[in-house]
Design a protein around this motif. Structure first.
Motif, mmCIF file in Angstrom:
data_model
loop_
_atom_site.group_PDB
_atom_site.id
_atom_site.type_symbol
_atom_site.label_atom_id
_atom_site.label_comp_id
_atom_site.label_asym_id
_atom_site.label_seq_id
_atom_site.Cartn_x
_atom_site.Cartn_y
_atom_site.Cartn_z
ATOM 1 N N ASN A 194 0.781 -1.236 0.000
ATOM 2 C CA ASN A 194 0.000 0.000 0.000
ATOM 3 C C ASN A 194 0.813 1.287 0.000
ATOM 4 O OD1 ASN A 194 0.699 0.482 2.805
ATOM 5 N ND2 ASN A 194 -0.825 -1.072 3.323
ATOM 6 N N CYS A 195 2.135 1.219 0.124
ATOM 7 C CA CYS A 195 2.923 2.447 0.077
ATOM 8 C C CYS A 195 4.395 2.122 -0.089
ATOM 9 C CB CYS A 195 2.709 3.291 1.332
ATOM 10 S SG CYS A 195 3.417 2.577 2.837
ATOM 11 N N PHE A 196 5.169 3.133 -0.442
ATOM 12 C CA PHE A 196 6.626 3.008 -0.438
ATOM 13 C C PHE A 196 7.244 4.395 -0.300
ATOM 14 C CE2 PHE A 196 5.539 3.336 -4.983
ATOM 15 C CZ PHE A 196 6.402 4.334 -5.413
ATOM 16 N N LEU A 197 8.504 4.416 0.086
ATOM 17 C CA LEU A 197 9.263 5.653 0.230
ATOM 18 C C LEU A 197 10.333 5.721 -0.845
ATOM 19 C CD1 LEU A 197 9.888 5.572 4.107
ATOM 20 C CD2 LEU A 197 8.162 6.913 2.894
ATOM 21 N N SER A 198 10.696 6.933 -1.237
ATOM 22 C CA SER A 198 11.785 7.122 -2.206
ATOM 23 C C SER A 198 12.328 8.536 -2.043
ATOM 24 C CB SER A 198 11.287 6.882 -3.637
ATOM 25 O OG SER A 198 10.242 7.784 -3.972
ATOM 26 N N GLY A 199 13.334 8.867 -2.832
ATOM 27 C CA GLY A 199 13.938 10.184 -2.731
ATOM 28 C C GLY A 199 14.667 10.376 -1.410
ATOM 29 N N LYS A 200 15.477 9.403 -1.038
ATOM 30 C CA LYS A 200 16.172 9.465 0.250
ATOM 31 C C LYS A 200 17.268 10.524 0.234
ATOM 32 C CE LYS A 200 18.407 6.349 3.601
ATOM 33 N NZ LYS A 200 18.894 4.965 3.810
ATOM 34 N N PHE A 201 17.276 11.362 1.268
ATOM 35 C CA PHE A 201 18.327 12.365 1.435
ATOM 36 C C PHE A 201 19.071 12.054 2.723
ATOM 37 C CE2 PHE A 201 19.514 16.512 3.424
ATOM 38 C CZ PHE A 201 20.594 16.778 2.593
ATOM 39 N N GLU A 202 20.385 11.950 2.625
ATOM 40 C CA GLU A 202 21.215 11.619 3.778
ATOM 41 C C GLU A 202 22.251 12.705 4.012
ATOM 42 O OE1 GLU A 202 22.110 7.115 3.996
ATOM 43 O OE2 GLU A 202 21.919 7.522 1.849
ATOM 44 N N HIS A 203 22.579 12.907 5.272
ATOM 45 C CA HIS A 203 23.617 13.873 5.619
ATOM 46 C C HIS A 203 24.296 13.431 6.908
ATOM 47 C CE1 HIS A 203 25.321 17.633 7.335
ATOM 48 N NE2 HIS A 203 25.629 17.855 6.070
ATOM 49 N N GLU A 204 25.611 13.522 6.951
ATOM 50 C CA GLU A 204 26.339 13.171 8.157
ATOM 51 C C GLU A 204 27.586 14.015 8.289
ATOM 52 O OE1 GLU A 204 28.503 9.371 8.285
ATOM 53 O OE2 GLU A 204 27.708 8.996 6.273
ATOM 54 N N GLY A 205 28.081 14.118 9.504
ATOM 55 C CA GLY A 205 29.289 14.890 9.765
ATOM 56 C C GLY A 205 29.319 15.386 11.201
ATOM 57 N N PHE A 206 30.431 16.037 11.550
ATOM 58 C CA PHE A 206 30.556 16.606 12.886
ATOM 59 C C PHE A 206 29.629 17.809 13.021
ATOM 60 C CE2 PHE A 206 34.615 14.305 12.804
ATOM 61 C CZ PHE A 206 34.590 13.728 14.066
ATOM 62 N N ILE A 207 29.057 17.954 14.210
ATOM 63 C CA ILE A 207 28.155 19.068 14.487
ATOM 64 C C ILE A 207 28.860 19.984 15.489
ATOM 65 C CG2 ILE A 207 25.810 19.716 15.156
ATOM 66 C CD1 ILE A 207 24.963 16.832 14.665
ATOM 67 N N ASP A 208 29.830 20.715 14.991
ATOM 68 C CA ASP A 208 30.622 21.569 15.874
ATOM 69 C C ASP A 208 29.859 22.813 16.303
ATOM 70 O OD1 ASP A 208 32.836 19.878 15.940
ATOM 71 O OD2 ASP A 208 33.641 20.687 14.062
ATOM 72 N N GLU A 209 28.686 23.051 15.699
ATOM 73 C CA GLU A 209 27.852 24.162 16.151
ATOM 74 C C GLU A 209 27.313 23.921 17.562
ATOM 75 O OE1 GLU A 209 27.426 23.939 11.642
ATOM 76 O OE2 GLU A 209 27.600 22.569 13.343
ATOM 77 N N ILE A 210 27.324 22.667 17.991
ATOM 78 C CA ILE A 210 26.850 22.326 19.334
ATOM 79 C C ILE A 210 28.051 22.114 20.248
ATOM 80 C CG2 ILE A 210 25.597 20.633 20.719
ATOM 81 C CD1 ILE A 210 23.805 20.104 18.350
ATOM 82 N N ASP A 211 28.144 22.923 21.276
ATOM 83 C CA ASP A 211 29.212 22.810 22.282
ATOM 84 C C ASP A 211 28.701 21.916 23.412
ATOM 85 O OD1 ASP A 211 31.183 23.057 24.159
ATOM 86 O OD2 ASP A 211 31.223 25.259 24.162
ATOM 87 N N LEU A 212 29.193 20.690 23.468
ATOM 88 C CA LEU A 212 28.694 19.718 24.443
ATOM 89 C C LEU A 212 28.974 20.151 25.878
ATOM 90 C CD1 LEU A 212 29.667 16.362 22.678
ATOM 91 C CD2 LEU A 212 27.447 17.504 22.701
ATOM 92 N N SER A 213 29.991 20.984 26.081
ATOM 93 C CA SER A 213 30.305 21.430 27.443
ATOM 94 C C SER A 213 29.234 22.368 27.997
ATOM 95 C CB SER A 213 31.669 22.118 27.479
ATOM 96 O OG SER A 213 31.643 23.323 26.737
ATOM 97 N N LYS A 214 28.309 22.830 27.131
ATOM 98 C CA LYS A 214 27.232 23.716 27.561
ATOM 99 C C LYS A 214 25.991 22.947 28.024
ATOM 100 C CE LYS A 214 29.576 27.381 26.277
ATOM 101 N NZ LYS A 214 30.158 28.300 27.284
ATOM 102 N N ALA A 215 26.079 21.633 28.057
ATOM 103 C CA ALA A 215 24.930 20.825 28.483
ATOM 104 C C ALA A 215 24.539 21.177 29.922
ATOM 105 C CB ALA A 215 25.249 19.343 28.363
ATOM 106 N N GLU A 216 23.233 21.224 30.170
ATOM 107 C CA GLU A 216 22.738 21.566 31.510
ATOM 108 C C GLU A 216 23.157 20.504 32.530
ATOM 109 O OE1 GLU A 216 18.673 23.130 31.965
ATOM 110 O OE2 GLU A 216 18.446 22.666 29.829
ATOM 111 N N LEU A 217 23.539 20.973 33.704
ATOM 112 C CA LEU A 217 23.929 20.041 34.762
ATOM 113 C C LEU A 217 22.711 19.519 35.527
ATOM 114 C CD1 LEU A 217 27.114 21.802 36.193
ATOM 115 C CD2 LEU A 217 26.991 19.860 34.622
ATOM 116 N N PHE A 218 21.647 20.319 35.586
ATOM 117 C CA PHE A 218 20.449 19.907 36.337
ATOM 118 C C PHE A 218 19.206 20.143 35.479
ATOM 119 C CE2 PHE A 218 23.644 21.460 39.362
ATOM 120 C CZ PHE A 218 23.859 20.302 40.093
ATOM 121 N N PRO A 219 19.072 19.377 34.399
ATOM 122 C CA PRO A 219 17.916 19.574 33.507
ATOM 123 C C PRO A 219 16.653 18.941 34.075
ATOM 124 C CG PRO A 219 19.188 17.713 32.736
ATOM 125 C CD PRO A 219 19.939 18.280 33.921
#
Length: 377
Positions: free
Chosen positions: A173-198
């Motif tokens: 009854n259905c199918f998917l197509s037109g797959k778009f993929e992307h990968e790489g480092f996400i240096d825009e996110i500074d992991l040291s800024k993660a909340e300590l008490f979320p």
């Protein structure tokens, strides 16, 4: 394919089987010379995979099927019946049914446009019309750019019940197509800024909160009630049917803490995945990502963290968090999906770490009513 399976595959293709295959499996003969040369390439196939193997040896779809699944291919019987809907042609090329298992070699072809490409995914929409529970797997054999035809080997098992003899119907009854993929480092996110008490919650608190959200007697509430009373817990969990109805005291499995914040995004991937929260819970890093409505695009991603020495650290858990909604008439499915990724990294270890992401999304969702009824001699 491991070494043992390679040798097994080579061993079963002897002179007699080759001759039998020439006569029965395909109307177009497969020459002995081609067979022997491609058998020699089986080890390469095990390393390359089906798609790369087909390109490297310029093999047709039928030939790839034969060398990828030799024992199954030898048992297939010609069917060559097709149907068309929404400009898409589905053809059952050949099939074999024995006891409780069916192997069906099927192709899909867009005869009016270009909605089918090498990324096509049948999206688990295939099934046999039989009066038993069933589960299936699907292997993509390949995509022929000249004809625009994609071929698959669909395997369906009805557990302990034999598939009825005579005519059977394969539906999709259905199918998917037109797959778009992307990968790489996400240096825009500074992991040291993660909340300590979320802010965080567990399945117990979430189920209690969601249960209070639904009014007694509503259609959705009744669907969950039916699921609780009639469907085994393992299937409820697989289908996520327990979200939104079950009282928290019913949930007796181990639970993981996860971020509850679902506010504004602070980063958006190339595929549109929105990062909405990041913090430490019990000395572990959690990152929460919003994927929207995955029902029509299978949008998802995988995250890992590289430490300051370049060592890759994979997530120890991916917690899927759903809100259900009506995505089609008479069909409820997750219309909002978040994923909480958990990494065994403490605040003291986060300095110098980098986030890496791999995402995909399908741009085309095609529906149709494809059915082929056939009989195996």
């Amino acid at each position: 394919m491991n070494g043992d399976k390679i040798m097994e595959a080579i061993g079963i293709i002897d002179e007699e089987l080759i001759a039998e295959a020439d006569k029965k499996i395909y109307k177009r003969r497969i020459s002995k010379k081609v067979i022997l040369s491609l058998i020699a390439a089986l080890i390469a196939f095990s390393a390359l995979g089906i798609t790369s193997f087909a390109k490297a040896y310029n093999a047709s779809l039928d030939e790839v099927l034969y060398y990828a699944f030799p024992s199954v291919a030898q048992s297939l019987k010609p069917v060559n019946l097709s149907c068309e809907d929404n400009g898409i042609k589905m053809e059952v090329i050949s099939a074999d049914i024995k006891d409780n298992e069916a192997h069906i070699y099927v192709s899909m072809q867009d005869i009016t446009g270009n909605r089918i490409d090498k990324s096509i995914d049948l999206y688990d929409s295939y099934s046999l019309k039989i009066p038993y529970d069933q589960h299936g797997t699907c292997s993509k054999i390949g995509y022929d750019e000249e004809t625009g035809k994609a071929a698959f080997l669909v395997n369906i098992n009805s557990r302990d019940n034999s598939i009825p003899k005579g005519k059977v119907t394969l539906s999709m009854n259905c199918f998917l197509s037109g797959k778009f993929e992307h990968e790489g480092f996400i240096d825009e996110i500074d992991l040291s800024k993660a909340e300590l008490f979320p802010e965080y919650e567990t399945d117990v608190t979430r189920y209690k909160r969601l249960k209070d959200k639904y009014e007694s007697g509503s259609l959705q509430n009744n669907i969950y009630r039916f699921a609780y009373e009639r469907i085994p817990r393992v299937i409820q969990n697989m289908l996520n049917l327990n979200d939104g109805y079950f009282e928290y005291e019913y949930y007796d499995e181990e639970t993981e803490n996860y971020l509850s914040k679902i506010g504004d995004s602070f980063y958006t991937s190339e595929t549109g995945a929105e990062f909405v929260a990041m913090g430490f819970i019990d000395d572990k890093l959690h990152i929460k990502v919003f994927y929207g409505n995955r029902h029509y695009n299978d949008h998802i991603g995988f995250l890992s963290v590289f430490d300051k020495n370049g060592n890759e650290i994979h997530s120890t858990n991916m917690k899927y968090i759903y809100n259900f909604g009506e995505v089609e008439p008479n069909l409820f499915a997750p219309d909002e999906t978040w994923v909480d990724y958990c990494f065994d990294i403490s605040p003291e270890e986060i300095e110098g770490c980098r986030l890496y992401g791999s995402f995909w999304i399908y741009e085309n969702y095609t529906e149709g009513d494809w059915e082929v009824t056939f009989r195996i001699p």
